[in-house]
Design a protein around this motif. Structure first.
Motif, PDB file in Angstrom:
ATOM      1  N   UNK A  23      50.563   2.509 -11.981  1.00 15.54           N
ATOM      2  CA  UNK A  23      49.103   2.515 -12.062  1.00 15.54           C
ATOM      3  C   UNK A  23      48.503   3.811 -11.522  1.00 15.54           C
ATOM      4  N   UNK A  24      49.160   4.397 -10.514  1.00 14.26           N
ATOM      5  CA  UNK A  24      48.624   5.610  -9.891  1.00 14.26           C
ATOM      6  C   UNK A  24      49.016   6.877 -10.633  1.00 14.26           C
ATOM      7  N   UNK A  25      49.923   6.739 -11.617  1.00 14.11           N
ATOM      8  CA  UNK A  25      50.428   7.898 -12.382  1.00 14.11           C
ATOM      9  C   UNK A  25      51.056   8.943 -11.477  1.00 14.11           C
ATOM     10  N   UNK A  26      51.647   8.492 -10.378  1.00 20.55           N
ATOM     11  CA  UNK A  26      52.345   9.414  -9.482  1.00 20.55           C
ATOM     12  C   UNK A  26      53.490  10.109 -10.204  1.00 20.55           C
ATOM     13  N   UNK A  40      67.340  -5.082 -19.172  1.00 20.81           N
ATOM     14  CA  UNK A  40      66.705  -4.942 -20.479  1.00 20.81           C
ATOM     15  C   UNK A  40      65.563  -5.932 -20.609  1.00 20.81           C
ATOM     16  N   UNK A  41      65.802  -7.157 -20.183  1.00 24.34           N
ATOM     17  CA  UNK A  41      64.716  -8.151 -20.247  1.00 24.34           C
ATOM     18  C   UNK A  41      63.579  -7.777 -19.303  1.00 24.34           C
ATOM     19  N   UNK A  42      63.910  -7.320 -18.099  1.00 24.79           N
ATOM     20  CA  UNK A  42      62.875  -6.933 -17.144  1.00 24.79           C
ATOM     21  C   UNK A  42      62.043  -5.772 -17.687  1.00 24.79           C
ATOM     22  N   UNK A  43      62.721  -4.819 -18.334  1.00 22.77           N
ATOM     23  CA  UNK A  43      62.026  -3.654 -18.883  1.00 22.77           C
ATOM     24  C   UNK A  43      61.045  -4.033 -19.980  1.00 22.77           C
ATOM     25  N   UNK A  44      61.333  -5.123 -20.696  1.00 22.39           N
ATOM     26  CA  UNK A  44      60.502  -5.523 -21.835  1.00 22.39           C
ATOM     27  C   UNK A  44      59.325  -6.411 -21.446  1.00 22.39           C
ATOM     28  N   UNK A  45      59.253  -6.805 -20.182  1.00 19.83           N
ATOM     29  CA  UNK A  45      58.111  -7.589 -19.739  1.00 19.83           C
ATOM     30  C   UNK A  45      56.864  -6.722 -19.778  1.00 19.83           C
ATOM     31  N   UNK A  46      55.762  -7.312 -20.227  1.00 18.22           N
ATOM     32  CA  UNK A  46      54.542  -6.541 -20.451  1.00 18.22           C
ATOM     33  C   UNK A  46      54.103  -5.768 -19.206  1.00 18.22           C
ATOM     34  N   UNK A  47      54.176  -6.400 -18.057  1.00 15.13           N
ATOM     35  CA  UNK A  47      53.718  -5.755 -16.827  1.00 15.13           C
ATOM     36  C   UNK A  47      54.633  -4.627 -16.372  1.00 15.13           C
ATOM     37  N   UNK A  48      55.826  -4.513 -16.985  1.00 12.98           N
ATOM     38  CA  UNK A  48      56.778  -3.467 -16.604  1.00 12.98           C
ATOM     39  C   UNK A  48      56.887  -2.355 -17.640  1.00 12.98           C
ATOM     40  N   UNK A  90      68.283 -18.600 -10.664  1.00 13.78           N
ATOM     41  CA  UNK A  90      68.816 -19.662  -9.807  1.00 13.78           C
ATOM     42  C   UNK A  90      69.472 -19.089  -8.551  1.00 13.78           C
ATOM     43  N   UNK A  91      70.260 -18.025  -8.710  1.00 16.41           N
ATOM     44  CA  UNK A  91      70.949 -17.423  -7.563  1.00 16.41           C
ATOM     45  C   UNK A  91      69.942 -16.817  -6.590  1.00 16.41           C
ATOM     46  N   UNK A  92      68.965 -16.089  -7.113  1.00 17.91           N
ATOM     47  CA  UNK A  92      67.975 -15.463  -6.237  1.00 17.91           C
ATOM     48  C   UNK A  92      67.098 -16.507  -5.550  1.00 17.91           C
ATOM     49  N   UNK A  93      66.838 -17.597  -6.244  1.00 22.72           N
ATOM     50  CA  UNK A  93      66.006 -18.662  -5.662  1.00 22.72           C
ATOM     51  C   UNK A  93      66.654 -19.225  -4.403  1.00 22.72           C
ATOM     52  N   UNK A  94      67.982 -19.287  -4.384  1.00 22.98           N
ATOM     53  CA  UNK A  94      68.681 -19.785  -3.190  1.00 22.98           C
ATOM     54  C   UNK A  94      68.416 -18.904  -1.974  1.00 22.98           C
ATOM     55  N   UNK A  95      68.053 -17.644  -2.228  1.00 22.76           N
ATOM     56  CA  UNK A  95      67.733 -16.717  -1.133  1.00 22.76           C
ATOM     57  C   UNK A  95      66.232 -16.602  -0.914  1.00 22.76           C
ATOM     58  N   UNK A  96      65.464 -17.447  -1.594  1.00 16.27           N
ATOM     59  CA  UNK A  96      64.028 -17.431  -1.418  1.00 16.27           C
ATOM     60  C   UNK A  96      63.308 -16.378  -2.234  1.00 16.27           C
ATOM     61  N   UNK A  97      63.956 -15.847  -3.269  1.00 20.76           N
ATOM     62  CA  UNK A  97      63.366 -14.818  -4.116  1.00 20.76           C
ATOM     63  C   UNK A  97      62.931 -15.455  -5.425  1.00 20.76           C
ATOM     64  N   UNK A  98      61.671 -15.322  -5.747  1.00 21.77           N
ATOM     65  CA  UNK A  98      61.110 -15.908  -6.964  1.00 21.77           C
ATOM     66  C   UNK A  98      61.077 -14.846  -8.053  1.00 21.77           C
ATOM     67  N   UNK A  99      61.967 -14.964  -9.005  1.00 24.10           N
ATOM     68  CA  UNK A  99      62.098 -13.967 -10.066  1.00 24.10           C
ATOM     69  C   UNK A  99      60.890 -13.933 -10.983  1.00 24.10           C
ATOM     70  N   UNK A 100      60.192 -15.036 -11.121  1.00 21.02           N
ATOM     71  CA  UNK A 100      59.063 -15.116 -12.036  1.00 21.02           C
ATOM     72  C   UNK A 100      57.736 -14.777 -11.375  1.00 21.02           C
TER      73      UNK A 100
END
Length: 328
Positions: free
Chosen positions: A155-158, A208-216, A317-327
């Motif tokens: 957003x900052x175009x750094x 690849x999936x993360x890169x294709x998300x609109x916000x990314x 599922x794996x990240x959720x076990x560590x308290x990380x919300x991927x979504x």
């Protein structure tokens, strides 16, 4: 051989740039952090702690900064990447410090953490396999947790060409892992080959999936292969293998020369120059695969939407076990 491209870019601007380098205490990660420091980046070096390490890492980064020494305050953040809970804590601390209002965010995330062993499935205290954790789960966790700061940079175009997420492992050289749906954590089908292929295959599919998300869109996600490097790779190997490995490594390129190629997309993006590589199969969005000379590589023939979705859900599922919300 492609030339080392590090010095070809003019990246200095009024906006300071920050790179998080995971695995910055040795090997390729250390060499990359020094290259980026020399180019004017502030380095947030992440690695395992020991007495005196923070001072040692920062002193070396200051020396590597050359003309920029004194202008930039590098820092070291301890993290045991075997534990996703520590990854979460470390990454969230970085987001608090670099992702708040008035900050420019994180301009580059480089992940080089890894190990080379012939061990069988070896669980961490959290129950995940050690090797797959370093080579994949922890990388997915760092990227997921640091996305707010990467988006702030966007957003900052750094970075004129957009921030960069660079996972250095086996881009373009690994095979698919056929049991990705039935046994994504390798609990029933572990082998040295499956451990290597699954980590590389999962890096491809997840980023690849993360890169294709609109916000990314606008963030450059890269999975790279460093090639044959004369590093301390293999220190965990049995003694009867260390000798032959060290002899072969004498024929490899230095970590500094490797780093010169690996940082190319970061410096190109910082300067606003076009990346030297194209995305696989003529794609206009998604993951870049980078070969050891900073040119473009290929995805596996098994890079499908079904596999992508399956690995994404398994990772969630794996990240959720560590308290990380991927979504999130």
């Amino acid at each position: 051989e492609a030339k080392n491209l590090t010095t070809n870019y003019e990246i200095m601007s009024t906006k300071p740039k920050t790179a998080v380098v995971v695995g910055a205490t040795n090997g390729i990660g250390k060499a990359i952090s020094h290259r980026l420091a020399g180019a004017g980046f502030k380095i947030v070096a992440v690695g395992r702690d020991r007495p005196g390490r923070s001072e040692e890492v920062i002193n070396e980064l200051n020396k590597a900064s050359g003309d920029h020494a004194g202008e930039i305050q590098h820092e070291f953040r301890p993290c045991n990447a075997f534990l996703l809970s520590q990854v979460k804590e470390c990454a969230e601390g970085i987001v608090r410090d670099y992702g708040s209002e008035g900050k420019n965010g994180i301009d580059a995330l480089v992940m080089t953490q890894g190990m080379a062993t012939i061990q069988s499935f070896t669980p961490t205290s959290e129950g995940n396999d050690e090797k797959l954790t370093l080579h994949y789960w922890s990388r997915a966790a760092f990227a997921s947790c640091l996305l707010p700061s990467l988006r702030l940079s966007l957003d900052s175009s750094s970075m004129k060409g957009g921030p960069v997420v660079l996972s250095i492992l086996s881009g373009g050289v690994h095979s698919p892992y056929k049991n990705y749906a039935e046994d994504p954590e390798l609990r029933n089908s572990y082998s040295i080959k499956n451990a290597a292929d699954s980590a590389g295959y999962f890096n491809d599919l997840f980023f690849d999936r993360m890169a294709k998300q609109h916000s990314n869109l606008g963030i450059n996600f890269v999975h790279a292969s460093p090639g044959f490097v004369a590093s301390n790779w293999g220190t965990e190997m049995p003694f009867f293998l260390k000798g032959p490995i060290r002899l072969m490594q004498k024929m490899g390129k230095s970590t500094d020369k490797c780093a010169g190629f690996m940082v190319d997309p970061i410096l190109a993006s910082a300067s606003g120059d076009k990346l030297k590589m194209e995305r696989p199969n003529g794609a206009t969005e998604g993951l870049f695969i980078m070969k050891e000379d900073a040119t473009g590589g290929k995805l596996t023939k098994a890079h499908t939407s079904d596999a992508m979705n399956s690995v994404w859900n398994s990772t969630k599922d794996v990240l959720k076990r560590a308290g990380i919300d991927l979504e999130k």
